[in-house]
Enzyme design. Structure first.
Site, PDB file in Angstrom:
ATOM      1  N   TYR A 110       0.875  -1.175   0.000  1.00  0.00           N
ATOM      2  CA  TYR A 110       0.000   0.000   0.000  1.00  0.00           C
ATOM      3  C   TYR A 110       0.905   1.215   0.000  1.00  0.00           C
ATOM      4  O   TYR A 110       1.333   1.693   1.034  1.00  0.00           O
ATOM      5  CB  TYR A 110      -0.901  -0.008   1.231  1.00  0.00           C
ATOM      6  N   LYS A 129      -2.986   9.748   4.073  1.00  0.00           N
ATOM      7  CA  LYS A 129      -3.998   9.385   5.062  1.00  0.00           C
ATOM      8  C   LYS A 129      -3.596   9.864   6.460  1.00  0.00           C
ATOM      9  O   LYS A 129      -4.444  10.273   7.251  1.00  0.00           O
ATOM     10  CB  LYS A 129      -4.258   7.878   5.056  1.00  0.00           C
TER      11      LYS A 129
END
Length: 160
Positions: free
Chosen positions: A39, A47
């Site tokens: 990821y 994020k």
């Protein structure tokens, strides 16, 4: 990042015309605070910034317009977008590995559905959550609470 910048920009534009008691809600992922191999591409730091901005904006928008700001950290969910990450012919996708990991290690070993995330969002936007602001709500079957993978080879003797 575009993720966090968009949230700040949207609230700057719409905050003044939102109803008092209104709510801004965003989505984040556990990769903001823990390493999730596969990821990448800057999304982890985006994020993390979004979660930090959620707390700051909760104060600023709350004081200025009476608006609440929260974010939901959703666990592995097989959405169309998530299914496109790491897609190699003949192999599982990144999200399929993440779902398997979650089922093996989360306190609640069950599937996570889009309705679970949506219902949590509906709650946060409802009057029932009128005093909740600046939070990251984990909707992940409890995976965020785990500090050690129970399906790890190092735990094999203990898991018998």
């Amino acid at each position: 990042s575009a993720s966090a910048y968009s949230a700040v920009s949207l609230l700057q534009k719409f905050g003044p015309i939102m109803n008092e008691g209104g709510n801004m809600l965003s989505l984040t992922y556990i990769a903001s605070e823990k390493v999730i191999p596969g990821y990448g591409g800057g999304m982890s730091s985006a994020k993390a910034q979004l979660e930090s901005d959620t707390r700051v904006l909760a104060y600023e928008a709350g004081r200025k317009w009476g608006v609440r700001v929260n974010t939901i950290s959703a666990g592995p969910l097989k959405s169309r977008a998530a299914s496109a990450i790491g897609k190699e012919p003949g192999q599982k996708t990144f999200i399929e590995y993440a779902i398997d990991y979650s089922k093996a290690n989360a306190p609640l070993a069950q599937d996570l559905y889009n309705d679970d995330v949506g219902n949590s969002g509906m709650f946060l936007c409802s009057p029932l959550a009128r005093t909740i602001t600046g939070v990251t709500l984990y909707v992940d079957n409890g995976l965020h609470a785990m500090g050690m993978a129970i399906d790890s080879e190092s735990m094999s003797d203990r898991n018998q």
